[in-house]
Design an enzyme around this catalytic site. Structure first.
Site, mmCIF file in Angstrom:
data_model
loop_
_atom_site.group_PDB
_atom_site.id
_atom_site.type_symbol
_atom_site.label_atom_id
_atom_site.label_comp_id
_atom_site.label_asym_id
_atom_site.label_seq_id
_atom_site.Cartn_x
_atom_site.Cartn_y
_atom_site.Cartn_z
ATOM 1 N N GLY D 149 50.863 -0.970 30.890
ATOM 2 C CA GLY D 149 52.231 -0.650 31.266
ATOM 3 C C GLY D 149 53.060 -1.911 31.402
ATOM 4 O O GLY D 149 52.530 -3.026 31.458
ATOM 5 N N CYS D 150 54.385 -1.726 31.440
ATOM 6 C CA CYS D 150 55.281 -2.880 31.496
ATOM 7 C C CYS D 150 55.150 -3.620 32.830
ATOM 8 O O CYS D 150 55.004 -4.841 32.867
ATOM 9 C CB CYS D 150 56.719 -2.444 31.241
ATOM 10 S SG CYS D 150 57.277 -1.058 32.243
ATOM 11 N N TYR D 151 55.206 -2.881 33.945
ATOM 12 C CA TYR D 151 55.090 -3.557 35.247
ATOM 13 C C TYR D 151 53.732 -4.247 35.392
ATOM 14 O O TYR D 151 53.672 -5.415 35.806
ATOM 15 C CB TYR D 151 55.292 -2.559 36.390
ATOM 16 C CG TYR D 151 56.705 -2.046 36.566
ATOM 17 C CD1 TYR D 151 57.758 -2.911 36.857
ATOM 18 C CD2 TYR D 151 56.991 -0.688 36.479
ATOM 19 C CE1 TYR D 151 59.053 -2.422 37.047
ATOM 20 C CE2 TYR D 151 58.280 -0.196 36.662
ATOM 21 C CZ TYR D 151 59.306 -1.074 36.952
ATOM 22 O OH TYR D 151 60.577 -0.599 37.140
#
Lengths: 323, 323, 323, 323
Positions: D149-151
């Site tokens: 995921g991005c985070y």
């Protein structure tokens, strides 16, 4: 009817002051001072106010202003208004100063943080910290009210009641703050260039508002805090949102109860059950606050308009206390 | 492998040139010149290019640059590069100039519009207008290519084929243009301050690009036009959209046919059947164009990235023609 | 004290109405109706209004509302409020309708433009067009006020005085308009998705406001116009700017004089000598107008807040005329 | 020449994949699958790619795609692609999955966090976590790569080397993250409506990426962490910035040394001495990282493009490892 003057009327905070004060039926503007725009109308500079505030901008004439003003608002760069504030005080006019000059009472602290001598340290003890929810009596009695910075307002309002009651762990306080670009002032710089604005922290571990926050925590609660504070700019014209991380051994209910009781009669504090948003406070005098807890971790989110609750409307709130 | 140098590498257009040229396998950067940043790396100034273009910025050494460059790109303020361009020409190096200095061939026109003497008017006749879709042979043969302005690009590309064929009413041409803020340059001013940026026209009836547009219409079609041109700034970092209003007695099909034929082999021109959007051309070298007609009225909408098709990629397009 | 109700209180225009009307000392809110949010507070939906407008949202009960309201504001989608408006009229309550339903008096025109039958065409002749600066008496006397669209407001206010006096060439009127995204309404769509918003024209040659503009020009001046109108969206939350291109054989002084005389007593019209900006009218009830002339060409630039002078504050302006 | 197919080509991450892969000389696109846009061209949906990727969008035909693809990228909603991924694996085609379905290896954890049964938990042990800087061998050997995921990417890349070496206090890790709106996906919702976008935290104490972060810390370092993670949306189309607060008894030099050594050969990690900015990584595959220390407090700031290093370019980075 109170007569007021604003020194530094054309900066971002000064303009908001003019907007707030011209809208009131119980206030009369005596003078708007702008050294750089003398001779123009206020509405020549702040064009959205054409027809509303076509008021001449005058040079600074302290005697004249003192003679026709019940109160004076100073919205000048840090360090520039110390003597001016003193001159009004000497003429018996109450001063609401939006700069940092009279926020600290400890001369040495001020001089270290702002890296400049304080020319009128003799007046520091006659000044109050203009956080209206916490210093009502002092604001009423002081000769000079040092109106808080925008970041300190967003961080201190939710923290002070909990620290005062010793309900959070002051060894662990982190404030991650996001500010609109008007916080950088009206002067065009690389920071404020539209094409350079983005999401970015600045002054990591070194921003002056960290020291203001620690100082007020000490003054209000007698606890020596050393918070971690990181300001960011975000691509928004106005608004400020703080996420404050701390720890507590009290339950969420117990913490909420403190807020309910402390802020019950504070009309500009809104306690929410969902995260505040920057937009919901823009162009309002409110501070929105929500507290979340999981295990021992506490997250408090607060939001203000940096130019209003973080500057102009806070000054007016202090002014209202003094009527 | 072509060796190129860029004079004025750290402005917005110059930086885009560096990005485009470092990405090519067939080009080698000889020198990046920035008077104000000499000694730094290009990527110290244009930080997104760290690891990609960690190239030293050097002072302007014309002999050295001439000796190791097949072509030179000038990205300097109007008026600042006339002698520099001439010096490279004298040393046999082809110049692609992104300023206005060599866009017009009529010295008097230039001097009236830019209100400054042209120091090297002797070279104007050796220059080509760098609108790649229209001046291919001239660009190839010229000593200096005057790369068009951003507004003229967006307005001229869709207009020139139709005017050349006498298919629109040149007595009625209105161009209402909207530009991103990078069009105002990198220097921080009130215009580019984030908090002041809004939707607003400027230089009404007086913008210099109007004269560039009229001049090229005359040169390319031999028709004296006098267009109405209004530029606006809009709160976008990059991009430019033009709505061009004119009249025609030809059918939409006939007008479309001209576009289909003229632009058939032009790889950076995209003819659409729906309105172009600024976003669809951002970070691309394309100009998107759509033509609408109702009764005698024609609306042509075009969109470019002001820093690419309106500056840097257009310069590179001209450079490619010369290989 | 006037008692008012708002039907459709939680859309963008409806919310602005609530903000304006709750701020007035001479108005009392009787009911706020929102079918989709019944049971919530207004401030649960419009969170910036917490503490200011914690007013319950009720279902539509026409008899009850009619009995306790001196006036009703309708802020519903086009076509949805015709019968509701009629029901209030039948109960003797004056209606200010922000939709398009009662802006036109010609049933056939309405039905062609909005592609829907008009269910209460019998009331069209009892309606007034709510452009307050031009239809004061009609607004006062009508049973229903059809509050103008945002684009028509920005275009008609500067045009009507000049057309009425036959001072501009009505064969050549082009209005290139730029609107903030709130003009697309509160419903999430691809058009309003943050990542898709850019500068882009839409409904070229086909937007419904073109017909509203032509219709009012005809009604007010008896001249059949056929303007060219192009709306654009721009990445701004609220605000609308129009650039209007026309021709005139009168001098700029003569045109200015018309404005000076016509708008002398119009408190929400500000005539400027420099181009208006969208920002200067945001959150204000003003329309800012400037006129430029060169040769026979005229450019008029006007700016409004699309949700205020283009909707809510215009409705309140009409309401004020009727007190 | 590698042949690849993309399933879910028209979402924001999928579109970026198409952009990256069509730009490569060593990759050939076999199929672009979009169930909702079958029959259109990719460039009909992603209009900036007209002339660049005029590729037909096809329905999902697993056998056909498997027969003509060396690798498949899945860019589908969480839970939607489990069986599809399995079908490709069974046909011997390597899968790069941008959803959360194959990021965790613990079925129970996945099912608790995503509140849905995992239909192909049998494949979890054959999957690798696609954080290219840390799982190179696993990515090369796995049948399915679960792209992070991005985070988690922004938080884990700077944390893992320090935690692995036991140099920071894992009892105190707070990640305050700010994401552009494309992180909310292409589907229009109230959250993504232009007029509602502001600075605001969401999913406080409950965002699913917190569990992904904790899980990978455990897998990579064998330390059970329980980080505090707060995501915010900010008014930016793309980009993600994380401020990570922790404590350490090591000096800044010692911490820097770990970074220098660990990231020496990692071409997409840029270690800076000043705070990263969201803009400097937009449209790049980089993660920019800076570490600050004062007393025992550590602040690490990292920035990525959420659609590239946080999704598409990370997937391509994993794909490159496997050639």
């Amino acid at each position: 009817m109170k007569r007021v003057s604003i020194i530094g009327a054309t900066g971002y905070a000064g303009s908001e002051l003019v907007k707030l004060l011209t809208a009131r039926a119980d206030v009369e503007i005596s003078s708007l001072v702008s050294t750089s725009n003398t001779g123009k109308l206020f509405s020549d500079v702040c064009k959205s106010m054409r027809y509303i505030a076509d008021i001449p901008l005058s040079p600074l004439d302290i005697d004249k202003i003192a003679s026709n003003s019940d109160a004076v608002f100073l919205s000048l760069p840090h360090g520039a208004g110390m003597e001016i504030a003193a001159a009004f005080v000497e003429r018996g006019v109450k001063v609401f100063d939006l700069s940092a000059d009279f926020r600290m009472q400890d001369q040495q602290l001020f001089e270290r943080v702002y890296n400049t001598p304080h020319k009128r340290a003799d007046l520091l003890s006659a000044s109050a910290y203009g956080l209206a929810e916490f210093y009502e009596r002092e604001i009423r009695e002081a000769k000079i009210v040092g109106v808080p910075g925008c970041y300190p307002t967003a961080v201190l309002v939710p923290l002070l009641p909990l620290i005062k009651k010793r309900m959070i762990d002051t060894e662990h306080i982190i404030a991650d703050c996001k500010s609109g670009i008007s916080g950088a002032g009206k002067n065009p710089t690389e920071t404020t260039h539209f094409c350079e604005v983005t999401v970015k922290p600045y002054s990591v571990f070194s921003h002056r508002h960290k020291f203001e926050i620690d100082d007020i925590i000490k003054r209000f609660t007698n606890i020596a805090a050393d918070i971690v504070f990181t300001p960011h700019y975000v691509p928004v014209k106005r608004g400020l949102l703080a996420a404050i991380y701390t720890k507590s051994s009290f339950s969420k209910d117990e913490l909420d109860k403190v807020y309910r009781e402390f802020f019950a009669a504070k009309r500009y504090v809104r306690i929410l059950s969902e995260p505040p948003s920057m937009q919901d406070v823009q162009n309002t005098p409110f501070i929105d606050i929500a507290l979340f807890k999981k295990g021992g971790n506490v997250i408090i989110v607060s939001a203000i308009d940096n130019l209003l609750k973080g500057a102009a409307s806070q000054a007016v709130q202090c002014f209202e206390l003094c009527k």
